[in-house]
Design an enzyme around this catalytic site. Sequence first.
Site, PDB file in Angstrom:
ATOM      1  N   ASN A 113       0.846  -1.331  -0.012  1.00  0.00           N
ATOM      2  CA  ASN A 113      -0.042  -0.025  -0.161  1.00  0.00           C
ATOM      3  C   ASN A 113       0.668   1.405  -0.017  1.00  0.00           C
ATOM      4  OD1 ASN A 113      -2.004  -2.068   0.135  1.00  0.00           O
ATOM      5  ND2 ASN A 113      -2.597  -1.508   2.320  1.00  0.00           N
ATOM      6  N   HIS A 130       5.716  -0.575  -2.932  1.00  0.00           N
ATOM      7  CA  HIS A 130       5.319  -0.161  -3.925  1.00  0.00           C
ATOM      8  C   HIS A 130       5.218   1.713  -3.625  1.00  0.00           C
ATOM      9  CE1 HIS A 130       2.905  -3.967  -5.084  1.00  0.00           C
ATOM     10  NE2 HIS A 130       4.220  -4.016  -5.398  1.00  0.00           N
ATOM     11  N   CYS A 141      15.873  14.666 -11.525  1.00  0.00           N
ATOM     12  CA  CYS A 141      17.097  14.409 -10.583  1.00  0.00           C
ATOM     13  C   CYS A 141      16.677  13.536  -9.362  1.00  0.00           C
ATOM     14  CB  CYS A 141      17.486  15.746 -10.569  1.00  0.00           C
ATOM     15  SG  CYS A 141      16.548  16.831  -9.420  1.00  0.00           S
ATOM     16  N   CYS A 166      10.480  21.162  -9.897  1.00  0.00           N
ATOM     17  CA  CYS A 166      11.712  20.650  -9.075  1.00  0.00           C
ATOM     18  C   CYS A 166      12.575  22.082  -8.519  1.00  0.00           C
ATOM     19  CB  CYS A 166      12.580  19.768  -9.588  1.00  0.00           C
ATOM     20  SG  CYS A 166      14.187  19.331  -8.543  1.00  0.00           S
ATOM     21  N   PRO A 233     -11.621 -11.770   2.372  1.00  0.00           N
ATOM     22  CA  PRO A 233     -13.038 -12.194   2.334  1.00  0.00           C
ATOM     23  C   PRO A 233     -13.225 -13.241   1.066  1.00  0.00           C
ATOM     24  CG  PRO A 233     -13.032 -10.082   1.820  1.00  0.00           C
ATOM     25  CD  PRO A 233     -11.576 -10.339   2.400  1.00  0.00           C
ATOM     26  N   ALA A 234     -12.497 -13.278   0.329  1.00  0.00           N
ATOM     27  CA  ALA A 234     -12.679 -13.828  -0.891  1.00  0.00           C
ATOM     28  C   ALA A 234     -11.489 -14.902  -1.272  1.00  0.00           C
ATOM     29  CB  ALA A 234     -12.696 -12.748  -2.192  1.00  0.00           C
TER      30      ALA A 234
HETATM   31  N1  APR Z   1     -10.361  -7.220   4.436  1.00  0.00           N
HETATM   32  C1  APR Z   1      -9.515  -8.166   3.914  1.00  0.00           C
HETATM   33  N2  APR Z   1      -9.368  -8.076   2.517  1.00  0.00           N
HETATM   34  C2  APR Z   1     -10.373  -7.577   1.610  1.00  0.00           C
HETATM   35  C3  APR Z   1     -11.313  -6.648   2.296  1.00  0.00           C
HETATM   36  C4  APR Z   1     -11.346  -6.513   3.593  1.00  0.00           C
HETATM   37  N3  APR Z   1     -12.156  -5.636   4.107  1.00  0.00           N
HETATM   38  N4  APR Z   1     -11.957  -6.054   1.126  1.00  0.00           N
HETATM   39  C5  APR Z   1     -11.248  -6.795  -0.089  1.00  0.00           C
HETATM   40  N5  APR Z   1     -10.283  -7.610   0.350  1.00  0.00           N
HETATM   41  C6  APR Z   1      -9.649  -8.326  -0.548  1.00  0.00           C
HETATM   42  C7  APR Z   1     -10.062  -8.527  -2.050  1.00  0.00           C
HETATM   43  O1  APR Z   1     -10.650  -9.688  -1.972  1.00  0.00           O
HETATM   44  C8  APR Z   1      -8.749  -8.709  -2.872  1.00  0.00           C
HETATM   45  O2  APR Z   1      -8.266  -9.985  -2.610  1.00  0.00           O
HETATM   46  O3  APR Z   1      -8.219  -7.377  -0.838  1.00  0.00           O
HETATM   47  C9  APR Z   1      -7.764  -7.809  -2.087  1.00  0.00           C
HETATM   48  C10 APR Z   1      -7.377  -6.749  -2.820  1.00  0.00           C
HETATM   49  O4  APR Z   1      -6.632  -6.957  -4.060  1.00  0.00           O
HETATM   50  P1  APR Z   1      -5.945  -5.857  -4.976  1.00  0.00           P
HETATM   51  O5  APR Z   1      -7.359  -4.912  -5.406  1.00  0.00           O
HETATM   52  O6  APR Z   1      -5.777  -6.722  -6.253  1.00  0.00           O
HETATM   53  O7  APR Z   1      -5.140  -5.198  -4.315  1.00  0.00           O
HETATM   54  P2  APR Z   1      -3.580  -5.687  -4.141  1.00  0.00           P
HETATM   55  O8  APR Z   1      -3.478  -7.033  -3.881  1.00  0.00           O
HETATM   56  O9  APR Z   1      -2.991  -4.846  -2.859  1.00  0.00           O
HETATM   57  O10 APR Z   1      -2.841  -4.989  -5.379  1.00  0.00           O
HETATM   58  C11 APR Z   1      -1.285  -5.340  -5.655  1.00  0.00           C
HETATM   59  O11 APR Z   1      -1.485  -3.935  -7.812  1.00  0.00           O
HETATM   60  O12 APR Z   1      -2.431  -2.335  -8.608  1.00  0.00           O
HETATM   61  C12 APR Z   1      -1.534  -2.802  -8.001  1.00  0.00           C
HETATM   62  O13 APR Z   1       0.467  -1.453  -6.902  1.00  0.00           O
HETATM   63  C13 APR Z   1      -0.907  -1.803  -6.918  1.00  0.00           C
HETATM   64  O14 APR Z   1       0.061  -2.510  -4.541  1.00  0.00           O
HETATM   65  C14 APR Z   1      -0.999  -2.630  -5.582  1.00  0.00           C
HETATM   66  C15 APR Z   1      -0.755  -4.155  -6.267  1.00  0.00           C
END
Ligand code: APR
Length: 269
Positions: A113, A130, A141, A166, A233-234
């Site tokens: 994040n 990230h 620069c 800059c 949750p998924a």
């Molecule tokens: N609690 C826990 N998990 C959750 C919740 C919640 N309340 N709500 C959603 N999720 C889960 C979703 O089911 C999903 O699997 O969080 C996940 C989010 O996935 P992404 O949107 O793909 O985010 P992330 O895995 O952090 O993405 C990775 O991709 O776009 C780039 O740089 C960006 O850091 C990011 C990277």
Amino acid sequence: MSDNLFSIRSATDVPAALTHVLAGARHVVVFTGAGISAESGIPTFRDGKGSLWKQFDAKTLATPEAFRENPAMVWGWYEYRRAAIGQAQPNGAHLAVAQLARHVAKLDLITQNVDDLHERAGSPDVTHLHGRLDRARCQDCGLGWEHACTTPDMPRDDAPVPPPRCTRCGGPIRPGVVWFGEALPQHDWLRAMQAAEQCDVLISIGTSSMVYPAAELPHRARTQGARVIQVNPAPTPMDAVCDFNLRGDAGVVMPAVLAALQARQRAPG
Ligand code: APR
């Protein structure tokens, strides 16, 4: 229901085997993604119609080429996200992770994040793979750039805002995030890999486990024998790999895991 899958609504749902593993852990890694900030009102990237990459096109907003072609649109969009993060508060999951560090022998926190909600929840030393939205720098620069205010006024999500210039070379200031096609910050990546290879427990929270190289970390931990716990949750590609698959929202599951661990640590004998 497969035997590593647990639906968690409260501390009583947390398997005793999991608190046993956490209580005896020598080195815990917590690895987080956008899902941990979802309950703070920050949209994730890929799940649900409100997610960022469903609303916006990553190619025109989150690549070095996009910034070169249309710096005002890209800067404007990141200022919109920075404003949203500035108005958000850490949720129960961020707070539980910060407290967990006081209940285990050693904890490393690694996040994908770009928000600062872990730090605002009290986690001192967070590895951001990230980048961070509050750490801008010169595109040309590399000189760091101090934002005039931590929470800008909320621009419209599609309002072009010319990036500042800059003070050293006059180049455009860019957001301090890692864009698609860019390498992860070397020092942070090496630190994260080392932690994953040395830990005995890894907790993966709120990530779709689809974006590499970050998504490699739980697999590295597993390969060297660590127990892997997933909070989501998924379903994700990690379901079959982890020892404990905790289904639920992080803001519910992580406080429950912390409470179960505390109860076990308070128990006599
Ligand atoms: N609690 C826990 N998990 C959750 C919740 C919640 N309340 N709500 C959603 N999720 C889960 C979703 O089911 C999903 O699997 O969080 C996940 C989010 O996935 P992404 O949107 O793909 O985010 P992330 O895995 O952090 O993405 C990775 O991709 O776009 C780039 O740089 C960006 O850091 C990011 C990277």
